[in-house]
Motif scaffolding. Structure first.
Motif, PDB file in Angstrom:
ATOM      1  N   PHE A   1     -23.196 -28.273  27.964  1.00 55.92           N
ATOM      2  CA  PHE A   1     -22.776 -27.777  26.952  1.00 55.92           C
ATOM      3  C   PHE A   1     -24.229 -27.658  26.159  1.00 55.92           C
ATOM      4  CE2 PHE A   1     -21.903 -28.083  22.467  1.00 55.92           C
ATOM      5  CZ  PHE A   1     -20.838 -27.315  22.236  1.00 55.92           C
ATOM      6  N   LEU A   2     -24.957 -29.311  26.068  1.00 57.40           N
ATOM      7  CA  LEU A   2     -26.158 -28.795  25.307  1.00 57.40           C
ATOM      8  C   LEU A   2     -26.697 -27.801  25.982  1.00 57.40           C
ATOM      9  CD1 LEU A   2     -26.292 -32.466  25.136  1.00 57.40           C
ATOM     10  CD2 LEU A   2     -26.045 -30.644  23.064  1.00 57.40           C
ATOM     11  N   THR A   3     -26.606 -26.862  26.940  1.00 57.50           N
ATOM     12  CA  THR A   3     -27.731 -26.424  27.920  1.00 57.50           C
ATOM     13  C   THR A   3     -26.796 -24.880  27.282  1.00 57.50           C
ATOM     14  OG1 THR A   3     -28.564 -28.167  29.412  1.00 57.50           O
ATOM     15  CG2 THR A   3     -28.586 -25.928  29.370  1.00 57.50           C
ATOM     16  N   TYR A   4     -26.566 -24.851  27.130  1.00 53.49           N
ATOM     17  CA  TYR A   4     -24.772 -23.629  27.093  1.00 53.49           C
ATOM     18  C   TYR A   4     -25.416 -23.554  25.419  1.00 53.49           C
ATOM     19  CZ  TYR A   4     -21.651 -20.738  24.113  1.00 53.49           C
ATOM     20  OH  TYR A   4     -20.500 -20.285  23.181  1.00 53.49           O
ATOM     21  N   TRP A   5     -25.898 -24.461  24.308  1.00 55.60           N
ATOM     22  CA  TRP A   5     -26.106 -24.684  23.096  1.00 55.60           C
ATOM     23  C   TRP A   5     -27.191 -23.793  22.643  1.00 55.60           C
ATOM     24  CZ3 TRP A   5     -28.235 -28.586  19.762  1.00 55.60           C
ATOM     25  CH2 TRP A   5     -28.722 -28.256  18.689  1.00 55.60           C
TER      26      TRP A   5
ATOM     27  N   VAL B   1     -30.797 -21.304  19.998  1.00 51.84           N
ATOM     28  CA  VAL B   1     -31.464 -20.199  19.729  1.00 51.84           C
ATOM     29  C   VAL B   1     -31.259 -18.865  19.095  1.00 51.84           C
ATOM     30  CG1 VAL B   1     -30.823 -18.556  21.753  1.00 51.84           C
ATOM     31  CG2 VAL B   1     -33.637 -19.061  20.965  1.00 51.84           C
ATOM     32  N   HIS B   2     -30.533 -18.309  18.782  1.00 51.51           N
ATOM     33  CA  HIS B   2     -30.303 -17.484  17.388  1.00 51.51           C
ATOM     34  C   HIS B   2     -30.406 -17.600  16.139  1.00 51.51           C
ATOM     35  CE1 HIS B   2     -30.216 -15.017  20.778  1.00 51.51           C
ATOM     36  NE2 HIS B   2     -28.506 -15.295  21.483  1.00 51.51           N
ATOM     37  N   GLN B   3     -29.917 -18.887  15.751  1.00 47.20           N
ATOM     38  CA  GLN B   3     -29.655 -19.345  14.397  1.00 47.20           C
ATOM     39  C   GLN B   3     -30.952 -20.535  14.097  1.00 47.20           C
ATOM     40  OE1 GLN B   3     -26.108 -21.543  15.115  1.00 47.20           O
ATOM     41  NE2 GLN B   3     -25.132 -20.411  15.094  1.00 47.20           N
ATOM     42  N   LEU B   4     -32.338 -21.065  14.911  1.00 48.55           N
ATOM     43  CA  LEU B   4     -32.783 -21.850  15.031  1.00 48.55           C
ATOM     44  C   LEU B   4     -33.863 -21.152  14.768  1.00 48.55           C
ATOM     45  CD1 LEU B   4     -31.684 -24.767  16.084  1.00 48.55           C
ATOM     46  CD2 LEU B   4     -31.480 -24.831  13.661  1.00 48.55           C
TER      47      LEU B   4
ATOM     48  N   HIS C   1     -36.468 -25.083  17.209  1.00 46.78           N
ATOM     49  CA  HIS C   1     -35.412 -25.058  18.794  1.00 46.78           C
ATOM     50  C   HIS C   1     -36.399 -25.705  19.600  1.00 46.78           C
ATOM     51  CE1 HIS C   1     -34.378 -22.524  22.182  1.00 46.78           C
ATOM     52  NE2 HIS C   1     -33.332 -22.635  21.834  1.00 46.78           N
ATOM     53  N   THR C   2     -37.530 -25.157  19.596  1.00 51.01           N
ATOM     54  CA  THR C   2     -38.747 -26.201  20.246  1.00 51.01           C
ATOM     55  C   THR C   2     -38.229 -27.878  20.376  1.00 51.01           C
ATOM     56  OG1 THR C   2     -40.000 -24.090  20.421  1.00 51.01           O
ATOM     57  CG2 THR C   2     -40.671 -26.338  21.274  1.00 51.01           C
ATOM     58  N   ARG C   3     -38.174 -28.290  18.996  1.00 48.79           N
ATOM     59  CA  ARG C   3     -38.100 -29.463  18.908  1.00 48.79           C
ATOM     60  C   ARG C   3     -36.506 -30.221  19.201  1.00 48.79           C
ATOM     61  NH1 ARG C   3     -40.876 -28.267  14.015  1.00 48.79           N
ATOM     62  NH2 ARG C   3     -38.726 -28.211  13.300  1.00 48.79           N
TER      63      ARG C   3
END
Length: 443
Positions: free
Chosen positions: A83-87, A93-96, A101-103
């Motif tokens: 789930f974390l990979t999917y998230w 990736v579209h919200q941050l 997102h890198t952190r």
């Protein structure tokens, strides 16, 4: 062992439609099955098990009661790592922002997946999260992640393996701020799982890690700030350092300023973007940190004068560079017009501190220096909040609480001098000619 085949017909109970089915399995356990509400306003058949008929029936009744209240059944069967990979790949990736997102990706792959990745998402409990955080708090990260052992002894840095790699633990533990950040990333991921009705509740919110102490910073005093501005007078980026100290702009904000953002006649600047280096786009301009960070600020007269001088210097550099000049509209650039790397600005700043014989501070401490000096001059907190671009005034009040406490102590001392008995102040008897205490002006 009693089976459904040899159970007397009189002991079999007839259940109404919608109540589900209860029967005994060949292994002796009892299974109860029925239809409940699923995500997407659909129905799904679920099965529960128990050692007795009553136990299985109670579990099924609980699920049907929750379904009747409009609570969908949990459908997540995969692991937390999946789930974390999917998230990360489809939601975050579209919200941050890309840097955020890198952190988040680093936290997920370095801490969350190795520690909790094998747990089923639907079966993750608050106890699992608390136990993992307590272990993470006490484990040496150098030993756990093999940081020291991975060093190349033949590298040019000459940093040979030591500590854990040679059997001597260096006790490199995570700070409370880092632990709080890791916990917040897990809460954000599980919160999205709740919104997608994968799980019923966010178990990470039930775990309290405590409030970490805010990171200490070292703002410049008024004397040090004057010395810093005096030493930066002959620097090529004098206007940048003066603008950062007098207005409290972030490093990315001051590097991302364009000439179109300035109104030197009116003495204002519009903060619309920030310049940062990202993993995919390289050195690029991004939106401001928050919506509140996009603001319009007033420029001091000294900054207006230094910006006029900087524009003239940039015009001369553009003429000398000729066709090699990179025209991007930025105010602060290299001598060939290309953007300045944030790390390069940090090196210039550290060299300037050494030349002025000032103590070592971060570039971001110039921003703290601005707020601290303004507070000490009695500027209202809401004005500082608008200048710095904080989202809420509570952020400004929390970060600079120590300054406000010092100002309160000064105010109390000032009130104490105003309320002091005149006999104690002068040591002479009161002849009655002085005005009463209540009529004395209090500053």
């Amino acid at each position: 062992m009693t089976t459904p085949r040899n159970t007397p017909a009189a002991s079999r109970r007839v259940r109404a439609n919608g109540d589900g089915t209860v029967y005994q399995r060949k292994d002796g356990r009892w299974e109860a099955a029925g239809y409940v509400l699923a995500p997407g306003n659909t129905s799904k058949r679920v099965s529960v098990y128990g050692m007795t008929r009553a136990e299985a029936l109670a579990k099924l009744t609980e699920k049907i009661a929750a379904s009747n209240r409009g609570v969908p059944v949990v459908t997540a069967q995969g692991s937390l790592a999946a789930f974390l990979t999917y998230w990360l790949e489809n939601v975050a990736v579209h919200q941050l922002r890309e840097t955020t997102h890198t952190r988040y990706t680093a936290v997920v792959h370095q801490y969350l997946i190795p520690g909790l990745g094998r747990k089923k998402l639907a079966k993750l409990t608050a106890k699992d999260v608390r136990t993992w955080l307590n272990e993470l708090r006490t484990v040496c990260q150098c030993c756990a992640r093999g940081i020291d052992a991975g060093r190349n002894p033949n590298a040019q840095t000459n940093r040979r393996p030591r500590c854990c790699a040679i059997g001597r633990c260096c006790h490199k533990r995570l700070s409370p701020l880092t632990l709080a950040y890791i916990h917040s990333v897990l809460k954000s991921a599980l919160e999205h799982a709740v919104r997608e009705e994968e799980i019923l509740r966010n178990v990470a919110r039930n775990v309290r890690t405590g409030t970490p102490r805010p990171r200490r910073f070292n703002p410049l005093t008024a004397h040090e700030a004057r010395a810093f501005l005096a030493s930066a007078q002959n620097h090529r980026l004098h206007a940048l350092f003066e603008l950062a100290l007098r207005t409290g702009l972030r490093k990315g904000e001051v590097l991302g300023l364009r000439w179109e953002d300035l109104d030197l006649d009116d003495g204002t600047a519009s903060i619309r973007r920030t310049l940062q280096r990202t993993g995919t786009g390289g050195l690029t301009t991004l939106p401001t940190k928050t919506i509140s960070s996009e603001r319009r600020i007033a420029l001091p007269a000294a900054c207006v004068a230094s910006l006029h001088e900087h524009r003239d210097r940039q015009a001369r550099e553009k003429q000398q560079a000729g066709a090699e000049w990179a025209d991007n509209g930025l105010i602060f650039t290299r001598s060939d017009g290309h953007p300045i790397e944030p790390s390069t600005l940090t090196r210039h700043f550290n060299a300037l501190l050494r030349c002025s014989r000032l103590r070592a501070i971060r570039f971001h401490d110039l921003r703290h220096s601005t707020a601290t000096l303004l507070l000490e001059q009695g500027v209202e907190l809401v004005v500082i909040k608008e200048l710095l671009g904080h989202a809420h005034i509570g952020v400004t009040a929390t970060v600079y609480a120590h300054v406000r406490l010092r100002l309160q102590r000064d105010a109390i001392d000032l009130l104490g001098r105003a309320l002091r008995n005149p006999l104690e102040a002068t040591g002479e008897p009161d002849d009655g000619d002085d005005p009463p205490l209540c009529a004395a002006p209090v500053r």
